[in-house]
Each structure stands twice: as structure tokens, then as C-alpha cells.
Design an enzyme around this catalytic site. Structure first.
Site, PDB file in Angstrom:
ATOM      1  NE  ARG A 198      24.591  10.108  80.268  1.00  0.00           N
ATOM      2  CZ  ARG A 198      25.618  10.669  79.603  1.00  0.00           C
ATOM      3  NH1 ARG A 198      26.656  11.141  80.272  1.00  0.00           N
ATOM      4  NH2 ARG A 198      25.607  10.768  78.296  1.00  0.00           N
ATOM      5  CG  HIS A 249      25.702   6.962  74.458  1.00  0.00           C
ATOM      6  ND1 HIS A 249      24.535   7.698  74.605  1.00  0.00           N
ATOM      7  CD2 HIS A 249      26.717   7.845  74.709  1.00  0.00           C
ATOM      8  CE1 HIS A 249      24.837   8.952  74.927  1.00  0.00           C
ATOM      9  NE2 HIS A 249      26.146   9.068  74.994  1.00  0.00           N
ATOM     10  CD  GLN A 257      28.052  10.500  71.012  1.00  0.00           C
ATOM     11  OE1 GLN A 257      27.837  11.149  72.033  1.00  0.00           O
ATOM     12  NE2 GLN A 257      28.527  11.057  69.914  1.00  0.00           N
ATOM     13  CG  ASP A 284      34.078   6.541  74.489  1.00  0.00           C
ATOM     14  OD1 ASP A 284      34.398   7.640  74.986  1.00  0.00           O
ATOM     15  OD2 ASP A 284      33.080   5.898  74.874  1.00  0.00           O
ATOM     16  CB  CYS A 314      30.974   9.897  72.095  1.00  0.00           C
ATOM     17  SG  CYS A 314      31.828   9.163  73.506  1.00  0.00           S
ATOM     18  NE  ARG A 358      24.265  12.955  71.873  1.00  0.00           N
ATOM     19  CZ  ARG A 358      24.602  12.651  73.133  1.00  0.00           C
ATOM     20  NH1 ARG A 358      25.860  12.636  73.487  1.00  0.00           N
ATOM     21  NH2 ARG A 358      23.673  12.304  74.026  1.00  0.00           N
TER      22      ARG A 358
HETATM   23  N1  NVA Z   1      31.812   5.271  77.113  1.00  0.00           N
HETATM   24  C1  NVA Z   1      31.696   6.524  77.817  1.00  0.00           C
HETATM   25  C2  NVA Z   1      30.843   7.470  77.073  1.00  0.00           C
HETATM   26  C3  NVA Z   1      30.695   8.827  77.692  1.00  0.00           C
HETATM   27  C4  NVA Z   1      29.791   9.726  76.925  1.00  0.00           C
HETATM   28  C5  NVA Z   1      31.164   6.282  79.211  1.00  0.00           C
HETATM   29  O1  NVA Z   1      30.216   5.490  79.356  1.00  0.00           O
HETATM   30  O2  NVA Z   1      31.703   6.862  80.145  1.00  0.00           O
HETATM   31  N1   CP Z   2      28.947  12.062  74.575  1.00  0.00           N
HETATM   32  C1   CP Z   2      28.214  12.245  75.684  1.00  0.00           C
HETATM   33  O1   CP Z   2      27.238  11.533  75.929  1.00  0.00           O
HETATM   34  O2   CP Z   2      28.627  13.278  76.471  1.00  0.00           O
HETATM   35  P1   CP Z   2      28.144  13.637  77.937  1.00  0.00           P
HETATM   36  O3   CP Z   2      28.613  12.540  78.839  1.00  0.00           O
HETATM   37  O4   CP Z   2      28.788  14.951  78.232  1.00  0.00           O
HETATM   38  O5   CP Z   2      26.632  13.710  77.934  1.00  0.00           O
END
Ligand code: NVA
Ligand code: CP
Length: 308
Positions: free
Chosen positions: A108, A135, A138, A226, A265, A293
């Protein structure tokens, strides 16, 4: 050559369909089982997944760990800041070392290029656990949730409200691969990535961009949003203000199809992109989506190891 899963198109539509089918079967086969109990066939027995987190996570971290346990393997969770990566060891050298020690790597990161560089130098599969660009894990869970709720993906009408972020880019990619429609309503300057939109349209998905939230939602079978400001985005008050017309509330859900579900998500910013009344309503599938997930990623893991 190792199989990487940096974006949905690394697998393609047929493999995604196979993964979703496998996820449904495996989920059904373990109803009621304790969550850490391995599946009867333990297809990843002895395999180890290393996870690198440069950003916060709850769902991705726990779901990959549990997925590996259920498949008979194990996982190591690392914060980039406490790795040598965090004090200058190169991504390439990290890839070379981890490839000698573990069987797969999940990352990540704020920089999609870093995930690509890791994959380039790794001799084991690399999985995208969220980047600034996409992502895909997701969206595998989102597709699984929609199928569970009785929707066929080809021809599905999905509406997205708000920021054109990493999750939307992967949903747009999925629209091309699985042949459905995404109608996006968001403010000027916050559109999804043009490359994803162009490729999705070329491969048979329909992507429409509008500024009008009702137009996007009208007749949609899935309404998705989101956070208004993603992790690592400068954002600020101006971005939040631009997003306000795109809040998903009961009135907006009322314009969607009668059978429409709400997806997010998570984590949610209640009172911003979605109201309590919507996220806590029977139309909301967000808790199934979060649980999925685990199930979707088990199939992604099996796919990178050549089992699907
Ligand atoms: N779009 C959000 C998703 C979090 C799971 C982010 O990147 O913060
Ligand atoms: N939706 C998602 O990726 O959640 P986290 O940021 O908690 O991993």
C-alpha cells in the site's frame, strides 16, 4: 515470470469472473466456521505473504492476514516507516530481498510507480493494496458484493458520487472488463483518470461523466461513494466544499432503481459523503462489502499463485 496484480487488467475479464466464482464457492463452504480456521484444502499451505504499508489501513491489513490463514498460509505485516525502506534502502533491493524470504508481497503506497518498481524487481507476485492511482482489491470485493445481491455485472448501471479517486479508477477499469456502465457525478477538476476512462470505453464499458448527481443516480442499481479527500491528497476545505452537492442522502437514493444498493469501501466520513440514514439503511451493503475483502482476496491470492 511471477503473476502480479497491480490492476484488474493484469488479470482480465475471464480471470476476474473465475476469481469471483471461486470466492462465492469458498465463502459458501465455510459459513459458520471460526474466522481463523483454515479451509479444508489449504491451497496456500506453507506460503507467506509480506505486506508493506506506507499508509493507514484497517480492512486491507486484517483481510489479507485472515485470507492467508484461511488458505493455510501466513502473513507478515510491516510499516514502511519501520523498515529499512523507510530510511533509504531502495525499492529494487527491498524487492530482491523479500523475494528470497517470502512467497508474495502486498504493498500500500502513495506512489503507484513504487508498486510497479517493486513488481519489476521482485521474482514473487506483487499485489496492489491501494495506491494513489488504483485499488483493485477493493473493487474485487465490490463486484463480489453486487453479484451476491443478485446483480449480473454485464449491463449493470452503477453511479459514483464525489471524488474521482483510486477506487473509482478501478471501478471504471472493471466496467470495461466486465461490460457495465459507470455514471460519475463530481465537481469540475475531480474526474477519474483519463487513461482508465479511455481504456474502459475501448473495451466495451460505458463511462459517463456529469456534474449532476441526480442524472448519475437515475435508475442506477448501485450507488457508490468514498471519502471526499483521500489519504495523501492535499485536499482541504476547498475540496470538501466542492464535494458537498454530491453527498449521498435518502433523497438521492430515492432517484436510484428500487432495488439499488449503496456501497462504500470505508472508512466512511458520516455526514460528509454519506448520511447515517443511508449507510445504516437496509439498502446499504457496506458490511458485506467489507467482509468480502477477505473472500475476494483469497481468490486474488490463488490467482497470483497460478491456481485460478
Ligand atoms: N480513496 C480512499 C480509499 C481508502 C480505502 C483513500 O485513498 O484514502
Ligand atoms: N477499504 C479499505 O481499503 O480500507 P482500509 O484503508 O481500512 O484498508
Amino acid at each position: 515470470m511471477a503473476r502480479h496484480f497491480l490492476d484488474l487488467s493484469d488479470a482480465g475479464g475471464d480471470a476476474i469472473a473465475a476469481m469471483l466464482g471461486d470466492a462465492l464457492d469458498r465463502k459458501a463452504a465455510r459459513v459458520g466456521a471460526p474466522k481463523g480456521l483454515p479451509d479444508h484444502d489449504t491451497p496456500l499451505h506453507g506460503r507467506v505473504l509480506a505486506m508493506i504499508f506506507e499508509k493507514n489501513s484497517t480492512r486491507t491489513r486484517v483481510s489479507f492476514d485472515i485470507a492467508m490463514r484461511q488458505l493455510g498460509g501466513s502473513a507478515i505485516i510491516m510499516e514502511a516507516g519501520t523498515m529499512q525502506l523507510g530510511r533509504g534502502e531502495t525499492v529494487a533491493d527491498t524487492a530482491r530481498v523479500l523475494s528470497r524470504m517470502v512467497d508474495a508481497i502486498m504493498i500500500r503506497t502513495d506512489d503507484h510507480g513504487k508498486a510497479e518498481e517493486l513488481a519489476h524487481h521482485a521474482t514473487v507476485p506483487v499485489i496492489n493494496g491501494l495506491t494513489d492511482r488504483s485499488h483493485p482489491c477493493q473493487v474485487m470485493a465490490d463486484l463480489l458484493t453486487l453479484i451476491e445481491r443478485g446483480f449480473a455485472l454485464p449491463g449493470l448501471q452503477l453511479a459514483w458520487l464525489g471524488d474521482g479517486n483510486n477506487v473509482l479508477n478501478s471501478l471504471v477499469e472493471a466496467a470495461g472488463l466486465m461490460k457495465f456502465t459507470v455514471r460519475v457525478a463530481g465537481p469540475d477538476g475531480y474526474e477519474p483518470d483519463e487513461g482508465f476512462v479511455g481504456r474502459a470505453r475501448q473495451s466495451g464499458g460505458e463511462v459517463r461523466l456529469t456534474r449532476n448527481p441526480r442524472e448519475a443516480v437515475m435508475g442506477a442499481q448501485a450507488v457508490v461513494t468514498d471519502c471526499w479527500v483521500s489519504m495523501g491528497q492535499a485536499g482541504g476545505e476547498a475540496q470538501v466544499a466542492a464535494m458537498r452537492p454530491y453527498q449521498v442522502d435518502e433523497a438521492l437514493m430515492g432517484a436510484a432503481a428500487r432495488e439499488a444498493v449503496f456501497l462504500h469501501c470505508l472508512p466512511a466520513h458520516r455526514g460528509e459523503e454519506v448520511t447515517d440514514a443511508v449507510i445504516d439503511s437496509p439498502r446499504s451493503a457496506v458490511w458485506d462489502e467489507a467482509e468480502n475483502r477477505i473472500h475476494a482476496q483469497k481468490s486474488v491470492l490463488r490467482w497470483v499463485f497460478g491456481q485460478l
